[in-house]
Scaffold this motif. Structure first.
Motif, mmCIF file in Angstrom:
data_model
loop_
_atom_site.group_PDB
_atom_site.id
_atom_site.type_symbol
_atom_site.label_atom_id
_atom_site.label_comp_id
_atom_site.label_asym_id
_atom_site.label_seq_id
_atom_site.Cartn_x
_atom_site.Cartn_y
_atom_site.Cartn_z
ATOM 1 N N THR A 1 31.387 -31.409 -13.833
ATOM 2 C CA THR A 1 32.789 -31.653 -14.099
ATOM 3 C C THR A 1 32.738 -32.654 -15.506
ATOM 4 O O THR A 1 31.819 -33.365 -15.500
ATOM 5 C CB THR A 1 33.386 -32.628 -13.099
ATOM 6 O OG1 THR A 1 33.333 -31.720 -11.989
ATOM 7 C CG2 THR A 1 34.743 -33.012 -13.312
ATOM 8 N N ARG B 1 33.304 -24.078 -10.917
ATOM 9 C CA ARG B 1 32.914 -23.868 -9.382
ATOM 10 C C ARG B 1 32.675 -22.602 -8.872
ATOM 11 O O ARG B 1 33.679 -21.649 -9.289
ATOM 12 C CB ARG B 1 33.994 -24.651 -8.599
ATOM 13 C CG ARG B 1 34.546 -26.335 -8.883
ATOM 14 C CD ARG B 1 33.205 -26.783 -8.390
ATOM 15 N NE ARG B 1 33.512 -28.269 -8.650
ATOM 16 C CZ ARG B 1 33.217 -29.006 -9.788
ATOM 17 N NH1 ARG B 1 32.719 -28.603 -10.671
ATOM 18 N NH2 ARG B 1 33.401 -30.417 -9.696
ATOM 19 N N ARG C 1 35.885 -27.988 -15.273
ATOM 20 C CA ARG C 1 35.152 -27.728 -14.018
ATOM 21 C C ARG C 1 34.641 -26.421 -14.062
ATOM 22 O O ARG C 1 35.595 -25.520 -14.424
ATOM 23 C CB ARG C 1 35.941 -28.256 -12.833
ATOM 24 C CG ARG C 1 36.169 -29.680 -12.430
ATOM 25 C CD ARG C 1 36.852 -29.937 -11.386
ATOM 26 N NE ARG C 1 37.091 -31.397 -10.884
ATOM 27 C CZ ARG C 1 37.997 -31.888 -11.206
ATOM 28 N NH1 ARG C 1 39.147 -31.636 -11.819
ATOM 29 N NH2 ARG C 1 38.009 -33.301 -10.958
ATOM 30 N N GLU D 1 27.210 -26.606 -11.586
ATOM 31 C CA GLU D 1 28.792 -26.598 -11.221
ATOM 32 C C GLU D 1 28.655 -28.229 -12.067
ATOM 33 O O GLU D 1 27.994 -29.254 -11.744
ATOM 34 C CB GLU D 1 28.985 -26.901 -10.019
ATOM 35 C CG GLU D 1 29.037 -25.329 -9.329
ATOM 36 C CD GLU D 1 29.387 -25.458 -7.888
ATOM 37 O OE1 GLU D 1 30.216 -24.477 -7.495
ATOM 38 O OE2 GLU D 1 29.113 -26.340 -7.023
ATOM 39 N N GLU E 1 38.410 -26.163 -5.923
ATOM 40 C CA GLU E 1 37.456 -26.054 -4.538
ATOM 41 C C GLU E 1 37.951 -24.893 -3.762
ATOM 42 O O GLU E 1 39.219 -24.424 -3.561
ATOM 43 C CB GLU E 1 37.506 -27.408 -3.728
ATOM 44 C CG GLU E 1 37.003 -28.578 -4.672
ATOM 45 C CD GLU E 1 35.638 -28.335 -5.217
ATOM 46 O OE1 GLU E 1 34.677 -27.684 -4.356
ATOM 47 O OE2 GLU E 1 35.114 -29.045 -6.082
#
Length: 463
Positions: free
Chosen positions: A26, A82, A80, A24, A135
């Motif tokens: 960013t 996730r 991102r 993961e 998230e």
């Protein structure tokens, strides 16, 4: 080392750009070739199966991973990726009975934004709410009112702001239709009477009706008892039909319309003609999973139209194009309303071959199909984004992730929807590879749905 003749070729979903990524990341202030239109302000998110531990028994069964890009003021602010942190992701043990638990599944198929929430979806579980930063927040059971799963393909009515969806199960009741109002409250649940448990991936909505597909890929309990993760197979005896239910009515008003046996994963759209005839455009497979879902068991689908004349008990069927296609999309502002344009990905062979060759734009009024080849690249599904409520059907942009084989990296490619074969409007360069996935959505900073706040992003919030 095993002798060459003893080696087993990995399934397609574990090779090339179908193979998972596990890290993961960013990344901020992404480089852009071209210019992102200043009218684009929002978040593009796409979901897909991405097994956390590098293996899965089927393309449909990897852990969900979201890939998102925030765009504002002509800039790509961040990327991102996730994982969706479901109980399975967190290590919950798998059992035979866990397959019946709507809180025990992989949210790996699509994303929807409705009534102050973003939700990751898979057809055999509750929606999983996520934040703008991707998230995981937790399951959304609509205040305890939702007792079934939620399809990965809900339809949001552009007129009322309602979200229409369904859940199917392998035990009775097999199929239930739901409606959430514009504020996100579950206000209707109607059991749809079907004779057996079947795999139902999508459905259709018009201005006055919901249409369900009862197709002959059926649940197989003996196979499930052996521990199979995909216990469905083609049935010669089940038949195929469409269930047409007036919106706001009970199951007693449901009528069934016969069609030729087939299977459909994805509906482009449906609408009603002035005389009341119902039209559905779908990606139609002649059959699917005969003998069960083998390693590479995908046939080819063709863009097909069903038309149900008033009073008819059987639909008229027309093949609109015999090319192999999947992931048909329209401008979502036309959901349930008459559409003239469908976008789809052409495939070389079937989905199991893993080769998407070009983006197609079907002008259904003229019969013309524009093409955009992807030489040396592998595209994913493209999403249509319009600049304004009053814009035309192809006034706006198409966006989707595209994998470059030479660099082994991916970009978010933005195309002019009016000229899909022209030079990209913008190409957002990503520092990583985005594996082939399923479905994405554009979430505008100032949403158009009724019942949502007006200030940018306040309707979604953050962590």
């Amino acid at each position: 080392m095993k002798p060459m003749q003893d080696r087993v070729e990995p399934p397609f979903w574990m090779q090339g750009n179908f193979a998972p990524v596990t890290e993961e990341i960013t990344a901020f202030d992404l480089p852009v070739d071209g210019a992102i239109p200043p009218e684009l302000s929002g978040l593009y998110i796409r979901n897909g199966a991405n097994p956390r531990h590098g293996q899965s028994s089927h393309w449909f069964l990897g852990d969900g991973m979201l890939h998102g890009i925030a765009i504002e003021g002509g800039k790509a602010q961040w990327y991102r990726n996730r994982y969706v942190r479901t109980p399975i992701y967190e290590g919950a043990p798998r059992t035979l009975l866990s397959g019946l638990d709507i809180r025990y599944a992989l949210s790996n198929t699509s994303v929807v934004a409705h009534a102050n929430r973003i939700m990751a979806l898979v057809e055999n579980a509750l929606p999983m709410e996520i934040s703008r930063e991707l998230e995981t927040r937790g399951f959304n059971d609509f205040g305890g009112r939702l007792a079934t799963s939620c399809t990965a393909h809900p339809k949001i009515c552009p007129v009322t702001g309602e979200m229409h969806f369904f859940g199917y199960r392998v035990v009775p009741p097999y199929l239930t239709y739901h409606v959430a109002d514009a504020a996100g409250a579950l206000v209707r649940s109607v059991e749809i009477p079907v004779k057996a448990a079947t795999m139902i991936h999508d459905f259709a909505l018009t201005a006055r009706h919901a249409i369900f597909m009862d197709l002959p890929v059926v649940f197989d309990m003996p196979t499930a008892m052996t521990g199979s993760t995909m216990p469905f197979h083609w049935s010669e005896s089940h038949g195929a039909r469409l269930g047409v239910l007036p919106r706001g009515s009970g199951a007693d008003t449901l009528r069934w319309i016969d069609i030729e046996p087939c299977y459909v994963y994805h509906v482009a759209n449906a609408f009603e003609e002035a005389n009341g005839a119902i039209v559905l455009d779908v990606a139609r497979y002649d059959e699917h999973w005969r003998g069960g879902p083998k390693r590479n068991a995908f046939d080819t689908a063709a863009l097909t139209r069903w038309r149900i004349p008033p009073g008819a008990t059987r639909a008229e069927e027309t093949c609109l194009d015999d090319r192999s296609v999947e992931f048909p999309r329209i401008d979502d502002r036309r959901t349930g309303l008459a559409h003239g344009i469908v976008y789809a990905l052409a495939t070389e062979g079937s989905l199991a071959d893993g080769v998407f060759t070009e983006l197609l734009k079907y002008d259904l009024k003229s019969g013309r199909a524009d093409r955009r080849p992807f030489d040396g690249e592998l595209p994913s599904e493209f999403t249509m984004v319009s600049p304004a409520e009053a814009a035309g059907e192809d006034e706006g942009w198409l966006m989707g992730y595209v994998y470059d084989r030479a660099s082994a990296r991916s970009d978010l490619v933005i195309l002019d929807a009016g000229d899909i074969g022209g030079k990209p409007v913008a190409r957002v360069r990503l520092p990583v590879r985005v594996p082939q996935g399923f479905h994405g959505t554009w979430i505008a900073s100032e949403p158009r749905q009724r019942g949502t706040a007006a200030s940018p992003w306040s309707w979604i919030g953050s962590n």
